[in-house]
Design a protein around this motif. Structure first.
Motif, mmCIF file in Angstrom:
data_model
loop_
_atom_site.group_PDB
_atom_site.id
_atom_site.type_symbol
_atom_site.label_atom_id
_atom_site.label_comp_id
_atom_site.label_asym_id
_atom_site.label_seq_id
_atom_site.Cartn_x
_atom_site.Cartn_y
_atom_site.Cartn_z
ATOM 1 N N PRO A 153 0.824 -1.217 0.000
ATOM 2 C CA PRO A 153 0.000 0.000 0.000
ATOM 3 C C PRO A 153 0.854 1.262 0.000
ATOM 4 C CG PRO A 153 -0.822 -1.586 1.600
ATOM 5 C CD PRO A 153 0.495 -2.115 1.122
ATOM 6 N N VAL A 154 0.377 2.280 -0.698
ATOM 7 C CA VAL A 154 1.112 3.541 -0.791
ATOM 8 C C VAL A 154 1.097 4.279 0.540
ATOM 9 C CG1 VAL A 154 1.239 5.755 -1.980
ATOM 10 C CG2 VAL A 154 0.539 3.715 -3.226
ATOM 11 N N GLY A 155 -0.015 4.208 1.256
ATOM 12 C CA GLY A 155 -0.140 4.938 2.530
ATOM 13 C C GLY A 155 -1.232 5.981 2.437
ATOM 14 N N LEU A 156 -1.965 6.163 3.520
ATOM 15 C CA LEU A 156 -3.097 7.087 3.523
ATOM 16 C C LEU A 156 -2.674 8.523 3.264
ATOM 17 C CD1 LEU A 156 -5.237 5.733 6.518
ATOM 18 C CD2 LEU A 156 -5.712 5.542 4.066
ATOM 19 N N ALA A 157 -1.515 8.912 3.786
ATOM 20 C CA ALA A 157 -1.057 10.295 3.602
ATOM 21 C C ALA A 157 -0.888 10.629 2.125
ATOM 22 C CB ALA A 157 0.252 10.517 4.353
ATOM 23 N N SER A 158 -0.368 9.686 1.364
ATOM 24 C CA SER A 158 -0.167 9.917 -0.064
ATOM 25 C C SER A 158 -1.483 9.814 -0.825
ATOM 26 C CB SER A 158 0.833 8.903 -0.624
ATOM 27 O OG SER A 158 2.080 9.026 0.030
ATOM 28 N N LEU A 159 -2.351 8.871 -0.422
ATOM 29 C CA LEU A 159 -3.621 8.682 -1.111
ATOM 30 C C LEU A 159 -4.500 9.923 -1.036
ATOM 31 C CD1 LEU A 159 -4.654 5.025 -0.159
ATOM 32 C CD2 LEU A 159 -3.980 5.878 -2.406
ATOM 33 N N TYR A 193 8.675 3.530 -5.524
ATOM 34 C CA TYR A 193 8.708 2.119 -5.152
ATOM 35 C C TYR A 193 9.858 1.458 -5.891
ATOM 36 C CZ TYR A 193 7.622 -2.858 -5.125
ATOM 37 O OH TYR A 193 7.708 -4.231 -4.996
ATOM 38 N N ASP A 194 10.704 0.728 -5.164
ATOM 39 C CA ASP A 194 11.852 0.025 -5.742
ATOM 40 C C ASP A 194 11.579 -1.475 -5.654
ATOM 41 O OD1 ASP A 194 14.275 -1.113 -6.438
ATOM 42 O OD2 ASP A 194 15.467 0.418 -5.433
ATOM 43 N N SER A 195 11.457 -2.136 -6.808
ATOM 44 C CA SER A 195 11.113 -3.562 -6.814
ATOM 45 C C SER A 195 12.223 -4.415 -6.199
ATOM 46 C CB SER A 195 10.824 -4.041 -8.239
ATOM 47 O OG SER A 195 12.003 -4.017 -9.034
ATOM 48 N N SER A 196 13.461 -3.956 -6.289
ATOM 49 C CA SER A 196 14.557 -4.736 -5.718
ATOM 50 C C SER A 196 14.488 -4.768 -4.193
ATOM 51 C CB SER A 196 15.914 -4.178 -6.162
ATOM 52 O OG SER A 196 16.071 -2.845 -5.715
ATOM 53 N N GLU A 197 13.841 -3.746 -3.606
ATOM 54 C CA GLU A 197 13.683 -3.693 -2.155
ATOM 55 C C GLU A 197 12.267 -4.086 -1.734
ATOM 56 O OE1 GLU A 197 16.132 -3.066 -0.127
ATOM 57 O OE2 GLU A 197 17.626 -2.498 -1.636
ATOM 58 N N ASN A 198 11.369 -4.141 -2.710
ATOM 59 C CA ASN A 198 9.956 -4.431 -2.468
ATOM 60 C C ASN A 198 9.361 -3.510 -1.406
ATOM 61 O OD1 ASN A 198 7.471 -5.726 -2.825
ATOM 62 N ND2 ASN A 198 7.885 -7.191 -1.176
ATOM 63 N N GLN A 199 9.654 -2.215 -1.529
ATOM 64 C CA GLN A 199 9.089 -1.268 -0.578
ATOM 65 C C GLN A 199 9.118 0.155 -1.161
ATOM 66 O OE1 GLN A 199 11.518 -1.407 2.948
ATOM 67 N NE2 GLN A 199 13.212 -0.298 2.024
ATOM 68 N N TRP A 200 8.277 1.012 -0.588
ATOM 69 C CA TRP A 200 8.223 2.412 -0.980
ATOM 70 C C TRP A 200 9.257 3.197 -0.179
ATOM 71 C CZ3 TRP A 200 5.162 4.139 -4.907
ATOM 72 C CH2 TRP A 200 4.115 3.314 -5.311
ATOM 73 N N GLU A 201 9.928 4.110 -0.845
ATOM 74 C CA GLU A 201 10.844 5.002 -0.148
ATOM 75 C C GLU A 201 10.053 6.089 0.573
ATOM 76 O OE1 GLU A 201 13.579 6.556 -2.976
ATOM 77 O OE2 GLU A 201 14.380 4.593 -3.557
ATOM 78 N N GLU A 202 10.718 6.781 1.456
ATOM 79 C CA GLU A 202 10.062 7.868 2.171
ATOM 80 C C GLU A 202 9.659 8.970 1.198
ATOM 81 O OE1 GLU A 202 9.172 8.197 5.344
ATOM 82 O OE2 GLU A 202 9.862 6.149 5.757
ATOM 83 N N GLU A 203 8.519 9.567 1.472
ATOM 84 C CA GLU A 203 8.031 10.661 0.640
ATOM 85 C C GLU A 203 9.003 11.835 0.689
ATOM 86 O OE1 GLU A 203 4.469 13.794 1.257
ATOM 87 O OE2 GLU A 203 3.830 11.693 1.153
ATOM 88 N N GLY A 204 9.287 12.422 -0.477
ATOM 89 C CA GLY A 204 10.218 13.549 -0.540
ATOM 90 C C GLY A 204 9.592 14.756 -1.200
#
Length: 409
Positions: A153-159, A193-204
């Motif tokens: 999930p992207v996260g509620l803050a971003s949505l 989102y980086d597939s190699s890490e399978n996670q979203w980076e912090e919002e910038g």
């Protein structure tokens, strides 16, 4: 006598070539070892891969082999396919640029089987296509194999923020990045989102460049109204196909990744990820000339396609921006005999580029058509209609991808 000898020599050489040819023809694919067979089959057009399983048991085992996928990954490039989007989002139709024909993928994409998913394609890169669900989540799919993966999930803050752009970067055949740009101008944010890490980076945060080409801070509704010279009220056509409302492209310049997208005012916005800044390019045409516009990536750089009307005629042109001159330059124009058909139709264009080719979907209540432009040959070709049970199907937009069975989600 010398002539007779030369004829004998020619016959001897011919006989030798024929004998060698028969020897080669006598070599069966069954005589090849597994490694060589896989290397040969990997160079077949992608459309033939789905038929490998029906040839024989050995070829069927090759199609499922991990080493065969590795052999396919060694093929430098493949001619692009255009994944077509219809109004109901219920078909998987592609246009094969290698064979110049339409293909119906013989299976529903797995994401179409997810209840209440209502996913629409929003971005593509390499051999993958990204879909966005009605809940704001993302699913990445390989259209050739049908494999897919739902991203975290992207996260509620971003949505809860206004989404401007969704772009994909394929860093290799086995990894990719998904980039989101959201917020309200002039305050934008980026999330990756980086597939190699399978996670979203912090919002910038990304900030407007000090020297910007901004002409207007308008962030209101997508429609702009103005008076024509005849005194008629005219509205610019900035509506987008649902799948292209986040229309954006990525280009790499001097080793730096730049995301380009259209603002609600129809201006091109360029976001430089490494420098965390963005700027707006100057408006391409005076507002009352602009009718429909889309941004594409072709030959590794950003370009725009514009459909405009002037003096009782319509024109469709391709433009590129010169950083040196800080100005737009026309690089291609559709022949007037083709573009005049769009005059007065209030048509919307949705475009996609790949290598030297640009696919343009033109839609209005009165017409629907698809044109392929080859920049290398400077050729404009109207694609044939795609028929099902004698009925021509309409497509609103398309996404380009490189058909690869080894592309990992």
């Amino acid at each position: 006598m010398e002539q007779d000898q030369s004829q004998v020599v020619k016959k001897t050489r011919k006989r030798k070539l024929l004998e060698e040819g028969h020897g080669m023809l006598g070599l069966s694919l069954d005589d090849l070892n597994e490694d060589l067979l896989e290397r040969i089959l990997s160079w077949l057009p992608t459309s033939s891969f789905c038929r490998l399983r029906s040839v024989c048991k050995r070829w069927s085992s090759v199609a499922a082999s991990a080493t065969f996928q590795l052999a396919c990954s060694q093929v430098p490039s493949r001619d692009p396919w255009f994944f077509m989007v219809n109004p109901h989002l219920n078909q998987s139709i592609v246009f094969d640029t290698a064979e110049k024909n339409w293909k119906n993928l013989n299976y529903p994409l797995p994401l179409q089987q997810i209840p209440n998913c209502n996913a629409i394609p929003v971005a593509a890169a390499g051999g993958l296509i990204c879909f966005r669900t009605n809940s704001g989540d993302f699913i990445v799919c390989n259209p050739v194999t049908g494999t897919c993966q739902e991203l975290p999930p992207v996260g509620l803050a971003s949505l809860n923020q206004n989404l401007h752009a969704v772009a994909m970067i394929s860093s290799s055949k086995y990894s990719y990045k998904l980039i989101l740009v959201f917020g309200e101008l002039p305050c934008l944010c980026v999330k990756i989102y980086d597939s190699s890490e399978n996670q979203w980076e912090e919002e910038g945060k990304i900030y407007r460049k000090a020297k910007s080409f901004l002409e207007s801070d308008s962030t209101g509704d997508d429609t702009m109204y103005f008076l024509s010279k005849a005194g008629d009220v005219v509205a610019t056509n900035m509506q987008r196909s649902p799948s292209k409302q986040y229309s954006s492209v990525v280009a790499v310049k001097d080793g730096e990744e730049i995301i380009y997208f259209l603002s609600p005012a129809g201006m091109v916005v360029a976001c430089k990820l490494s420098k965390k800044c963005f700027c707006e390019y100057p408006r391409l045409l005076p507002m009352f000339f602009e009718y429909s516009i889309d941004v594409i990536e072709c030959r590794g750089e950003m370009m725009v396609v514009v459909l405009s009307e002037f003096l009782e005629s319509a024109s469709l042109r391709v433009w590129r921006f010169s950083e040196v001159d800080q100005a737009w330059y026309q690089i291609a124009a559709m022949p007037p005999s083709m573009s005049h058909e769009f005059y007065g139709k209030k048509a919307d264009i949705n475009c996609v580029g790949c290598k030297d080719q640009i696919l343009i979907c033109v839609n209005s209540s009165e017409l629907s058509g698809y044109v392929l432009y080859d920049m290398g040959a400077n050729e404009w070709v109207e694609l044939p209609k795609y028929f099902v049970n004698g009925e021509a199907k309409e497509f609103m937009s398309a996404f380009s991808f490189e058909p690869r069975i080894e592309a990992c989600v």
